[in-house]
Design an enzyme around this catalytic site. Structure first.
Site, PDB file in Angstrom:
ATOM      1  N   HIS A  25       0.973  -1.117   0.348  1.00 32.45           N
ATOM      2  CA  HIS A  25       0.157   0.063  -0.003  1.00 32.45           C
ATOM      3  C   HIS A  25       0.982   1.315   0.188  1.00 32.45           C
ATOM      4  O   HIS A  25       0.270   2.524  -0.122  1.00 32.45           O
ATOM      5  CB  HIS A  25      -0.966  -0.029   1.119  1.00 32.45           C
ATOM      6  CG  HIS A  25      -0.348   0.574   2.486  1.00 32.45           C
ATOM      7  ND1 HIS A  25       0.776   0.142   2.944  1.00 32.45           N
ATOM      8  CD2 HIS A  25      -0.711   1.588   3.407  1.00 32.45           C
ATOM      9  CE1 HIS A  25       0.892   0.679   3.932  1.00 32.45           C
ATOM     10  NE2 HIS A  25       0.072   1.411   4.196  1.00 32.45           N
ATOM     11  N   GLY A  72       6.116   2.349   3.409  1.00 29.38           N
ATOM     12  CA  GLY A  72       6.626   1.758   4.588  1.00 29.38           C
ATOM     13  C   GLY A  72       7.586   2.339   5.523  1.00 29.38           C
ATOM     14  O   GLY A  72       8.791   2.644   4.827  1.00 29.38           O
TER      15      GLY A  72
END
Lengths: 146, 473
Positions: free
Chosen positions: B396, B399
């Protein structure tokens, strides 16, 4: 006894708050949470809010106390700098009476460092342990979602 | 110790944590794995102890330490014997990303970038505790919770085509407003149409590289094109809904005799009232988030029209990355209905799935991977590998690798802003401290993260976009 210390956590904010009794521990936990959001030196205490909470365990009481402060922050648009807390154990039910001193957010004076979204239950604990001088102190460990 | 299964697949063995039902799988390169904290691997193992988990407890290449699930965590649970857990969704329910494509070229937009960013910063409220420009009624708030982006479009924020290009059409079925507390409503009502703070942003971008011409064409993208990315979630409404139900589910854990390695993994067996009520409230928060991104899109269009009359901003796609959903997946050769939890992970359905908009169905859904401030973002295309390996999920974002506390010690917000400005990126934020927290260096390089999912055929690289201007909370 330090009132609270922040610990390393990559994504979020983790702290341990201490107190000689539960009231002081809850007060310091609240100060640690607010301290992650804003410089406390910039926050006054002209207004007072009162909070009463009942919970079935000490852990739940602490969780609800910190969550209630976040709720008040958002709906009252206020920041806080003073907490006075009394915790009562009454068999099945734990009770909290809190007085919170703070003021309405003034964007020209209040700069937020971090938005605390919520109080998590990850590694959440509150227990009594022996302090450096051999005295018994309470420690609450909390991870905040930011 | 992890077992290497493949160049990009590492297994967390059954013995890592007492009570594991399945092994863990981290989809990552060796280089990125070296930056993953031991606590993150423990969190993958913790999720593997939850009842009814199917195949593996998974983590994407952007995995990092979370609370409950790791960030980048994916797990699917059987309807029979499985559970639902807010630890696998998070407090910012349906935090997500959408991308709008313009018909403008970077050359036209760059001279106006300061005006655009200033107007976006002004017109889309952001920052801690920000109130929206909207004053919705209690009835409209109900509509937001039950109908999400569909309500927003009906109320004049956008066009019908926006809904077609939104995961779940911007409206997750099964929302139950009776399980949304008064507190959640009080937090949610003034905040509808606000960006929030932290890693949330509104970014004007330039497509700087096309990896796959055919797929880019399908998604309406071309080199030099200006795009807009919106990253935000369900604000205080979602945070409160999760807080409320976490306490209910903590009690349910005792009631149903579930043993947990971490209290944030509080859950309830699917089919129980506690599980269904949480799902209904979570769906309401997910819908709020879709309405929120829809409203912000409408205001973004208004800003662009101010400088570029008749400009078009069409929605490429909108993805959720904190959500639990019912999906059909193939398990041991047969189709099963599963509750898929994605905590900091994106759905990445490959070709043919009926959930994908018709225009993209033949190729796979767009997967939007925001970079950090100042680093590229990627558009990928969901692929077969995702359906086989990860219940149709991809990473997504980039990080985090540095804590917020450390970031604020290491970087000075005003310097971060100046460095970005010298690189031609206009940044506005409510306070420079927010910029230090989100300095580009505190994240893993997004290209390495994206390369892993590309190599595993989870999602194919389509385009890379770089920031021109950013508005942050």
């Amino acid at each position: 006894m330090e009132p609270f210390t922040y610990l390393e956590h990559t994504g979020d904010v983790k702290f341990r708050a201490h107190g000689r009794d539960l009231g002081e521990t809850f007060e310091n936990a609240a100060l640690a949470m607010l301290g992650a959001m804003i410089d406390p030196a910039t926050v006054g205490a002209e207004e007072t809010w009162t909070v009463e909470i009942e919970a079935e365990s000490l852990e739940n009481l602490l969780y609800e106390w910190l969550s209630e402060i976040l709720y008040l922050f958002e709906v009252e648009l206020a920041v806080f700098s003073k907490f006075v807390v009394a915790v009562e154990e009454g068999g099945e039910v734990w009770r909290l009476f809190g007085r919170i001193g703070g003021e309405r957010v003034d964007p020209t004076r209040h700069f937020f460092e971090t938005e605390v979204k919520a109080v998590t239950l990850h590694q959440f604990e509150i227990r009594k342990e022996e302090g450096k001088g051999g005295e018994k102190i309470w420690t609450a460990q909390v991870v905040l979602d930011v | 110790m992890l077992n290497k299964v493949d160049d990009y697949i590492f297994e967390v063995p059954m013995g890592h944590q007492r009570g594991m039902i399945v092994p863990g799988r981290i989809f990552i390169s060796e280089k990125l794995l070296a930056q993953v904290e031991p606590g993150t691997i423990d969190q993958v193992a913790n999720v593997a102890t939850l009842p009814g988990i199917v195949n593996y407890s998974m983590a994407m290449p952007d995995a990092h330490l979370g609370y409950g699930f790791p960030i980048g965590g994916v797990a699917a649970f059987r309807e029979e014997g499985g559970v639902i857990s807010p630890g696998g969704v998070g407090f910012d329910i349906n935090c997500g990303v959408r991308m709008l494509r313009t018909d403008l070229r970077a050359g036209d937009v760059v001279p106006m970038i300061s005006n655009l960013v200033e107007d976006l910063f002004h017109d889309v409220p952001s920052g801690v505790g920000a109130k929206g420009r909207l004053r919705v009624s209690e009835h409209e708030l109900d509509e937001t919770f039950t109908r999400g982006a569909a309500w927003a479009v009906e109320a004049g924020f956008g066009v019908a085509a926006d809904l077609e290009h939104c995961e779940e059409n911007g409206q997750l079925e099964g929302a139950k407003t009776e399980h949304v507390s008064l507190k959640a409503r009080k937090r949610g009502r003034p905040q509808l149409g606000t960006l929030g703070s932290g890693n949330h942003f509104l970014e004007i971008q330039r497509v700087d590289k096309i990896f796959d011409e055919d797929l880019a064409k399908k998604y309406g993208l071309f080199e030099g094109q200006v795009t807009v990315m919106i990253h935000c979630g369900s604000r205080g409404a979602g945070h409160q809904i999760c807080t409320d139900h976490l306490q209910v589910l903590s009690r349910a854990v005792k009631k149903y005799g579930i043993e947990l390695p971490d209290k944030q993994l509080a859950c309830a067996p699917l089919g129980t009232p506690e599980a269904e009520n949480y799902f209904g409230a979570m769906a309401a928060a997910a819908n709020y988030a879709w309405a929120n991104r829809q409203i912000i899109s409408a205001w973004t269009r208004e800003v662009f029209e101010r400088y570029f009359a008749d400009s078009r901003l069409d929605l490429v796609y909108d993805v959720a990355h904190n959500v639990a959903k019912v999906e059909e997946h193939s398990v041991d050769g047969s189709k099963e209905r599963l509750y898929v939890h994605r905590k900091g992970a994106t759905r990445a359905f490959g070709p043919g799935r009926s959930e994908i908009p018709e225009a993209y169905r033949a190729v796979g859904q767009p997967v939007l991977i925001p970079g950090s401030m100042g680093t590229p973002s990627y558009v990928l295309c969901g692929s077969e590998g995702a359906m086989k390996l990860t219940f149709g999920s991809a990473c997504h974002g980039a990080g985090r690798i540095m804590s917020r506390t450390q970031a604020k010690k290491t970087y000075v917000g005003t310097e971060v802003r100046d460095v970005l400005s010298r690189r031609g990126i206009k940044v506005m934020a409510t306070h420079p401290k927010m910029l230090a927290e989100e300095a580009p260096e505190v994240y893993k390089p997004s290209d390495e993260v994206v390369d892993v999912v590309h190599h595993l055929d989870i999602a194919k690289k389509v385009a890379r976009v770089v920031p021109l201007g950013v508005s942050k909370g």
